[in-house]
Design a protein around this motif. Sequence first.
Motif, short mmCIF file in Angstrom:
data_model
loop_
_atom_site.label_atom_id
_atom_site.label_comp_id
_atom_site.label_asym_id
_atom_site.label_seq_id
_atom_site.Cartn_x
_atom_site.Cartn_y
_atom_site.Cartn_z
N VAL A 18 0.83 -1.20 0.00
CA VAL A 18 0.00 0.00 0.00
C VAL A 18 0.87 1.25 0.00
O VAL A 18 0.51 2.28 -0.55
CB VAL A 18 -0.97 -0.03 1.20
N ASN A 19 2.02 1.17 0.63
CA ASN A 19 3.02 2.23 0.50
C ASN A 19 4.41 1.64 0.62
O ASN A 19 4.68 0.96 1.60
CB ASN A 19 2.84 3.32 1.55
N ASN A 30 3.81 0.60 -11.51
CA ASN A 30 2.98 0.65 -12.72
C ASN A 30 1.50 0.87 -12.41
O ASN A 30 0.66 0.75 -13.30
CB ASN A 30 3.15 -0.63 -13.55
N LEU A 31 1.16 1.19 -11.15
CA LEU A 31 -0.25 1.33 -10.81
C LEU A 31 -0.93 2.43 -11.63
O LEU A 31 -2.05 2.26 -12.12
CB LEU A 31 -0.42 1.59 -9.31
N GLY A 32 -0.22 3.55 -11.81
CA GLY A 32 -0.80 4.65 -12.58
C GLY A 32 -1.10 4.23 -14.01
O GLY A 32 -2.17 4.54 -14.56
N LEU A 67 -8.09 4.82 0.68
CA LEU A 67 -7.24 4.51 -0.47
C LEU A 67 -7.65 5.36 -1.66
O LEU A 67 -6.82 5.80 -2.45
CB LEU A 67 -7.33 3.02 -0.85
N ARG A 68 -8.99 5.60 -1.76
CA ARG A 68 -9.48 6.44 -2.86
C ARG A 68 -8.81 7.81 -2.82
O ARG A 68 -8.37 8.33 -3.85
CB ARG A 68 -11.01 6.58 -2.74
N GLY A 100 -5.26 11.37 -5.39
CA GLY A 100 -4.22 12.37 -5.20
C GLY A 100 -2.98 12.05 -6.00
O GLY A 100 -2.37 12.93 -6.62
N LYS A 101 -2.62 10.79 -6.02
CA LYS A 101 -1.36 10.43 -6.63
C LYS A 101 -1.46 10.32 -8.15
O LYS A 101 -0.55 10.69 -8.88
CB LYS A 101 -0.88 9.11 -6.04
N TYR A 102 -2.59 9.76 -8.64
CA TYR A 102 -2.66 9.46 -10.07
C TYR A 102 -3.66 10.35 -10.81
O TYR A 102 -3.82 10.20 -12.03
CB TYR A 102 -3.01 7.99 -10.28
#
Lengths: 350, 644
Positions: free
Chosen positions: B562-563, B568-570, B589-590, B595-597
């Motif tokens: 999770v961190n 490659n998640l994005g 997680l949402r 935020g990240k992608y």
Amino acid sequence: MPDTPLPTVTAKDFASDQDVRWCPGCGDYAILNQVRKVAAKLKQRRENTVFVSGIGCSSRFPYYMNTYGFHTIHGRAPAVATGVKIANPKLDVWMVTGDGDGLSIGGNHLMHALRRNVNLNIMLFNNRIYGLTKGQYSPTSEEGKKTKSSPMGSIDMPISPLSFALAAEASFVARCVDVDRNLPDVLEAAAKHKGASFVEIYQDCNIFNHKAYEYATDKTTKSENTVWLEHGKPLIFGNDNDKGIRMTGDGKLEVVDLGDKGVAEDDLLFHDVHDASQAFLLSRMKYPEFPEPMGVFYSIEDDCYEELLEKQVALAIETRGAGDLDKLFNAGDVYEVVGGGQDSTHGLHE
Amino acid sequence: MTRTQSKASESNQAKPNRALPAAVIRFAGDSGDGMQLAGSQFTDTSAIFGNDIATLPDFPAEIRAPAGTVAGVSGFQINFASTEIHTPGDAVNALIAMNPAALKAHIADVESGGIVIVNEDEFTKVNLRKAGYEDSYNPLEDEALDEKYKLFKVPMTRLNKESLAESGMGAKDINRCKNMYALGLIYWLYDRPIDTTVKHLNNYFGVKKKKPEVAEANINALKAGYFFGETAELFPARFHVDKASIAPGKYRKITGNEAMAMGLVAASQLAQKTAIYCSYPITPASDVLHNLAAMKNFGVKTFQAEDEIAAVCAAIGVSFAGQLGMTGTSGPGLALKSEALGLAVITELPLVVVNVQRGGPSTGLPTKTEQSDLLQAMYGRNGDCPLVLLAPNSPGDCFDTAIEAVRIATRYMVPVIILSDGYIANGSEPWSIPKAADLDPIPISHPSDPERYQVYGRDDRLARPWAIPGTPGLEHRIGGLEKEDGSGNVSYDPDNHQRMTDLRHEKMDAVARSLPPLEPHGDATGDLLVIGWGGTYGSITTAVNRAREQGKSVSSIHLRHVNPMPTNLGDVCKRFKKILIPELNMGQLRLLIRGKYLVDARGLNKVQGKPFLIEELGDAIDLMLSGEWGDAEFRVPRDHHVTV
């Protein structure tokens, strides 16, 4: 532990390369010098020595010792030090704390390290003030103490560190003053004690609480206001050694004059370091009503936590055999699926 | 009994065995009724029989809530199947209710037409009132109930008592055997062998507790219940769930907390270190402490600290001194450990923190599951303070996750938090038993050369050297104050603080680079990607499989890391038109993924103390695919349905 021949070590060898940054004139300097000397005298090896501290002026101590050191977080040094001892009981572990760190934010941890009798040398520098945060009252500040956070005087009842330690089942309890020539002897006794040794050190904060202990350090008043404890010896004090402490019929302590009024040395209280009740009474003697006792209040032999834990591990291995992962994985109701699918044979018991 | 008797008389003498692919049954009774034991025995028997299993124990936070009340009801659900299953099941096929409160608390979860077996003797006026039923109402006399379910009224208290009349035991002790009576009856109904439980009772009461008479009484009650099923002509049919098609090999039933403890011990052996677990008792994590405390012959040391803070601080002390410092807790305890976690991050010491999540905030729902500690674990510290988060996805996966946590912590000199949860910690599944020799060693080295030693020197993974007390020439001081890159001396230099902060983040990047790329379950591209993490794996995977069987374009990925997240998640997210993130929290997680992608992920968010039902996930998938979902950033399933 490496077993190379012992080099000659001096107090200087225990000095790290860091500049000491306490305020000029701080009582911590005297303590630092004495601790280095005692470590050298006891031939403690630098690589086997760990200083653990919390937060506060006193807790900068590890940076100035050329040993292993851990400057942890506020109040938690006893817990970190306990972990160090559990992981490696052979290390010499010293713990440095203050009146705020050890008795306010960390009171709980200190209590439990003491009752578990983890083999630590605990030094509590008591200056009765918060120095690093610039002068608030501490849990040992006297009632009525005026500070920045108590402009009308503190209304907190101060705690006695020694009464606290004794109530927490400490196996070694002592007190000394930062500038006293007896400090090395007290620290040496503490370091040699097997188990948690608790030493309260009266320490002068010359910035925020200067001369808090003048009564116990000034040459002219010191002998009148403190009494040195020696096991098996009567409690005698005074500039002319003409006063003593006697226990009354109802179990209280009183100051008496020796000599012409008929009180003999044999009538006085004789110090017994193995007597917890007496140690507690001594811990209640406060200036100005009484001279304050200095030296070793209490010292008994008892098992250390980390050794008892090792014994349990050894016993478990002895009775059950050294752990075998495959046996562990296969404990309980194991069944075997043969060939897969619904044609497999019935599950087997093991 | 009139109606049930007439039902029974209609049935054939031969009692046909009806084959079922799977069955979900639930034992429910007062918390003193021994329902957890009955449930776990049924589980053991089914696992050993060869079914795939998944369980959901559900018990009150109070050890003994007032007897007979709904608050005191304890339940145990098991799904056993001849096919592969991942969840304890949505609807209950058969409920065993030992008193009115148990019926009241659980009847809503029974499928329409499902079996309800009640202990008729306990449906007295007093007990009905304790359960909160209205005066003069008795559900057993309610025709609506009888219409909706197959209701079987069995006077279990009396029958159990009669069966043990010769046992010589007191009335109270006899009454305590009625859970075994009920279990025996269910064993008969589902065509299960009783020998596993007989063996357990003999071992536990006979050998361990040295009370063979108690073992005998329980066994007799078990048999009496079984024979009652056989002879009473009450049930029209028996059921049979065949063995599952499971890969050949050795198996055992395992709970998440058991697997976690074994994983930590295995990791210590693989690393040739002492596992030292420092913890303060807290539900639902205490079983990890209990399990490890019983493994001292592995050299394991356990330290029951005075509080949560002491527990983590002692573990940090352990790691400083060169062994494996570990601690375990649940949400409120993790909050107390926050400051010390910061210390572990800045001192760059290896540390493993097991956090078995439960319902929050504050004391919350101590015995119920939730995934709401994610953001606390991710960000709940002062300063920019990254650490590694792993999330096991099933009870058995706790074993592998524990080993991986130790591997990452020691390899990168970072603290690792394992986000387990109450559901997988107490739930169980068949576990394919590994061979110790097949587990990869965890290589650890400590420096010894003073010439080249720097306290905050770095290797190619950006890990600083783990120099340990006892090593001559490497004496050094660490602590919570910022340290100079390289030398490790206290430093307040602004550029140095930026550099050290950067390095702490770059260490996360280094961990991320070591992770295998994510591969979606299903197709590499499509209409909908469902992203989950941790204990929801079973329900999400089952729901996605069902949707795919119906030809829907749905895939899923499940994050164990999770961190940092796999790199490659994005990219994976971009290959799907829509993203749904189901979580047992309000969208933690949402928030991170959005935020990240910068993707428009929607949430299915449930905080009801229970895992997702497959039906709820199926609803959400359909709404997302059909476009009926609308603009809502998230939806909450209510009454088992997700509605627009």
